[in-house]
Design a protein around this motif. Structure first.
Motif, PDB file in Angstrom:
ATOM      1  N   MET A   1       0.795  -1.209   0.000  1.00 58.67           N
ATOM      2  CA  MET A   1       0.000   0.000   0.000  1.00 58.67           C
ATOM      3  C   MET A   1       0.836   1.271   0.000  1.00 58.67           C
ATOM      4  O   MET A   1       0.384   2.294  -0.439  1.00 58.67           O
ATOM      5  N   CYS A   2       2.041   1.195   0.471  1.00 57.55           N
ATOM      6  CA  CYS A   2       2.914   2.370   0.523  1.00 57.55           C
ATOM      7  C   CYS A   2       3.532   2.686  -0.833  1.00 57.55           C
ATOM      8  O   CYS A   2       4.047   3.773  -1.025  1.00 57.55           O
ATOM      9  N   GLY A   3       3.481   1.758  -1.753  1.00 52.32           N
ATOM     10  CA  GLY A   3       4.142   1.927  -3.046  1.00 52.32           C
ATOM     11  C   GLY A   3       3.805   3.214  -3.763  1.00 52.32           C
ATOM     12  O   GLY A   3       4.698   3.978  -4.137  1.00 52.32           O
ATOM     13  N   PRO A   4       2.501   3.525  -4.006  1.00 53.34           N
ATOM     14  CA  PRO A   4       2.168   4.755  -4.730  1.00 53.34           C
ATOM     15  C   PRO A   4       2.639   6.018  -4.014  1.00 53.34           C
ATOM     16  O   PRO A   4       3.041   6.986  -4.652  1.00 53.34           O
ATOM     17  N   ILE A   5       2.605   6.010  -2.699  1.00 54.60           N
ATOM     18  CA  ILE A   5       3.044   7.180  -1.932  1.00 54.60           C
ATOM     19  C   ILE A   5       4.544   7.384  -2.107  1.00 54.60           C
ATOM     20  O   ILE A   5       5.008   8.507  -2.319  1.00 54.60           O
ATOM     21  N   ILE A   6       5.298   6.317  -2.040  1.00 53.48           N
ATOM     22  CA  ILE A   6       6.754   6.397  -2.201  1.00 53.48           C
ATOM     23  C   ILE A   6       7.105   6.899  -3.601  1.00 53.48           C
ATOM     24  O   ILE A   6       7.975   7.753  -3.765  1.00 53.48           O
ATOM     25  N   VAL A   7       6.406   6.392  -4.603  1.00 53.11           N
ATOM     26  CA  VAL A   7       6.657   6.829  -5.980  1.00 53.11           C
ATOM     27  C   VAL A   7       6.343   8.310  -6.129  1.00 53.11           C
ATOM     28  O   VAL A   7       7.102   9.061  -6.743  1.00 53.11           O
ATOM     29  N   THR A   8       5.238   8.751  -5.548  1.00 55.75           N
ATOM     30  CA  THR A   8       4.863  10.165  -5.616  1.00 55.75           C
ATOM     31  C   THR A   8       5.905  11.034  -4.920  1.00 55.75           C
ATOM     32  O   THR A   8       6.310  12.070  -5.450  1.00 55.75           O
ATOM     33  N   GLU A   9       6.353  10.618  -3.754  1.00 56.33           N
ATOM     34  CA  GLU A   9       7.379  11.384  -3.033  1.00 56.33           C
ATOM     35  C   GLU A   9       8.690  11.403  -3.802  1.00 56.33           C
ATOM     36  O   GLU A   9       9.360  12.441  -3.870  1.00 56.33           O
ATOM     37  N   ALA A  10       9.052  10.283  -4.398  1.00 56.66           N
ATOM     38  CA  ALA A  10      10.287  10.217  -5.188  1.00 56.66           C
ATOM     39  C   ALA A  10      10.193  11.145  -6.389  1.00 56.66           C
ATOM     40  O   ALA A  10      11.161  11.844  -6.722  1.00 56.66           O
ATOM     41  N   ARG A  11       9.026  11.171  -7.026  1.00 52.13           N
ATOM     42  CA  ARG A  11       8.830  12.052  -8.181  1.00 52.13           C
ATOM     43  C   ARG A  11       8.963  13.515  -7.753  1.00 52.13           C
ATOM     44  O   ARG A  11       9.593  14.320  -8.451  1.00 52.13           O
ATOM     45  N   GLU A  12       8.386  13.877  -6.614  1.00 46.44           N
ATOM     46  CA  GLU A  12       8.473  15.248  -6.115  1.00 46.44           C
ATOM     47  C   GLU A  12       9.917  15.626  -5.794  1.00 46.44           C
ATOM     48  O   GLU A  12      10.364  16.738  -6.101  1.00 46.44           O
ATOM     49  N   ILE A  13      10.657  14.712  -5.192  1.00 43.32           N
ATOM     50  CA  ILE A  13      12.069  14.963  -4.878  1.00 43.32           C
ATOM     51  C   ILE A  13      12.862  15.154  -6.170  1.00 43.32           C
ATOM     52  O   ILE A  13      13.686  16.075  -6.281  1.00 43.32           O
ATOM     53  N   LEU A  14      12.608  14.322  -7.154  1.00 40.74           N
ATOM     54  CA  LEU A  14      13.294  14.429  -8.445  1.00 40.74           C
ATOM     55  C   LEU A  14      12.969  15.758  -9.114  1.00 40.74           C
ATOM     56  O   LEU A  14      13.865  16.452  -9.605  1.00 40.74           O
ATOM     57  N   GLU A  15      11.702  16.134  -9.129  1.00 48.75           N
ATOM     58  CA  GLU A  15      11.304  17.406  -9.749  1.00 48.75           C
ATOM     59  C   GLU A  15      11.938  18.593  -9.030  1.00 48.75           C
ATOM     60  O   GLU A  15      12.381  19.548  -9.668  1.00 48.75           O
ATOM     61  N   ASP A  16      11.991  18.530  -7.691  1.00 50.37           N
ATOM     62  CA  ASP A  16      12.646  19.603  -6.923  1.00 50.37           C
ATOM     63  C   ASP A  16      14.129  19.678  -7.273  1.00 50.37           C
ATOM     64  O   ASP A  16      14.682  20.772  -7.434  1.00 50.37           O
ATOM     65  N   GLY A  17      14.772  18.528  -7.397  1.00 52.13           N
ATOM     66  CA  GLY A  17      16.188  18.487  -7.744  1.00 52.13           C
ATOM     67  C   GLY A  17      16.452  19.066  -9.117  1.00 52.13           C
ATOM     68  O   GLY A  17      17.421  19.807  -9.327  1.00 52.13           O
ATOM     69  N   ILE A  18      15.576  18.751 -10.059  1.00 54.23           N
ATOM     70  CA  ILE A  18      15.718  19.286 -11.416  1.00 54.23           C
ATOM     71  C   ILE A  18      15.563  20.803 -11.395  1.00 54.23           C
ATOM     72  O   ILE A  18      16.349  21.530 -12.015  1.00 54.23           O
ATOM     73  N   GLU A  19      14.574  21.287 -10.656  1.00 56.23           N
ATOM     74  CA  GLU A  19      14.354  22.733 -10.564  1.00 56.23           C
ATOM     75  C   GLU A  19      15.561  23.439  -9.942  1.00 56.23           C
ATOM     76  O   GLU A  19      16.008  24.482 -10.428  1.00 56.23           O
ATOM     77  N   ILE A  20      16.111  22.861  -8.892  1.00 53.57           N
ATOM     78  CA  ILE A  20      17.298  23.433  -8.252  1.00 53.57           C
ATOM     79  C   ILE A  20      18.473  23.439  -9.227  1.00 53.57           C
ATOM     80  O   ILE A  20      19.206  24.421  -9.332  1.00 53.57           O
ATOM     81  N   GLY A  21      18.638  22.349  -9.968  1.00 50.83           N
ATOM     82  CA  GLY A  21      19.721  22.261 -10.947  1.00 50.83           C
ATOM     83  C   GLY A  21      19.602  23.318 -12.032  1.00 50.83           C
ATOM     84  O   GLY A  21      20.585  23.948 -12.407  1.00 50.83           O
ATOM     85  N   PHE A  22      18.388  23.510 -12.539  1.00 47.16           N
ATOM     86  CA  PHE A  22      18.179  24.539 -13.555  1.00 47.16           C
ATOM     87  C   PHE A  22      18.492  25.922 -12.997  1.00 47.16           C
ATOM     88  O   PHE A  22      19.129  26.741 -13.669  1.00 47.16           O
ATOM     89  N   SER A  23      18.057  26.186 -11.781  1.00 47.73           N
ATOM     90  CA  SER A  23      18.309  27.491 -11.164  1.00 47.73           C
ATOM     91  C   SER A  23      19.804  27.737 -11.000  1.00 47.73           C
ATOM     92  O   SER A  23      20.301  28.826 -11.289  1.00 47.73           O
ATOM     93  N   ARG A  24      20.513  26.723 -10.531  1.00 55.41           N
ATOM     94  CA  ARG A  24      21.970  26.867 -10.368  1.00 55.41           C
ATOM     95  C   ARG A  24      22.652  27.074 -11.712  1.00 55.41           C
ATOM     96  O   ARG A  24      23.548  27.904 -11.839  1.00 55.41           O
ATOM     97  N   GLY A  25      22.233  26.315 -12.712  1.00 46.00           N
ATOM     98  CA  GLY A  25      22.826  26.454 -14.045  1.00 46.00           C
ATOM     99  C   GLY A  25      22.577  27.827 -14.626  1.00 46.00           C
ATOM    100  O   GLY A  25      23.461  28.432 -15.240  1.00 46.00           O
ATOM    101  N   GLU A  26      21.373  28.328 -14.427  1.00 46.78           N
ATOM    102  CA  GLU A  26      21.039  29.661 -14.921  1.00 46.78           C
ATOM    103  C   GLU A  26      21.907  30.712 -14.240  1.00 46.78           C
ATOM    104  O   GLU A  26      22.458  31.605 -14.897  1.00 46.78           O
TER     105      GLU A  26
END
Length: 69
Positions: free
Chosen positions: A1-26
């Motif tokens: 039952m925890c699977g979808p929650i973990i995937v959602t949290e992982a996706r959010e962490i990945l998206e946050d990391g990508i956003e931070i990376g773009f900001s730093r690169g800019e």
């Protein structure tokens, strides 16, 4: 039952990391361009600054010439 929650949290962490990376690169890109324009100004090469603003290949050549990485 925890699977979808973990995937959602992982996706959010990945998206946050990508956003931070773009900001730093800019920010790094802006700092690099600013350093180039300061170097060109100090060298009295105003025309090169105008050309570098619109020509990426020429800008790369100037980065190398001035040792800007």
């Amino acid at each position: 039952m925890c699977g979808p929650i973990i995937v959602t949290e992982a996706r959010e962490i990945l998206e946050d990391g990508i956003e931070i990376g773009f900001s730093r690169g800019e920010a790094e890109g802006e700092n690099k361009l600013s350093a180039l324009f300061r170097a060109l100004e100090e060298a009295g090469r105003k025309d090169d600054a105008f050309k570098a603003a619109s020509d990426a290949g020429y800008r790369q050549k100037l980065y190398k010439e001035f040792g800007i990485e």
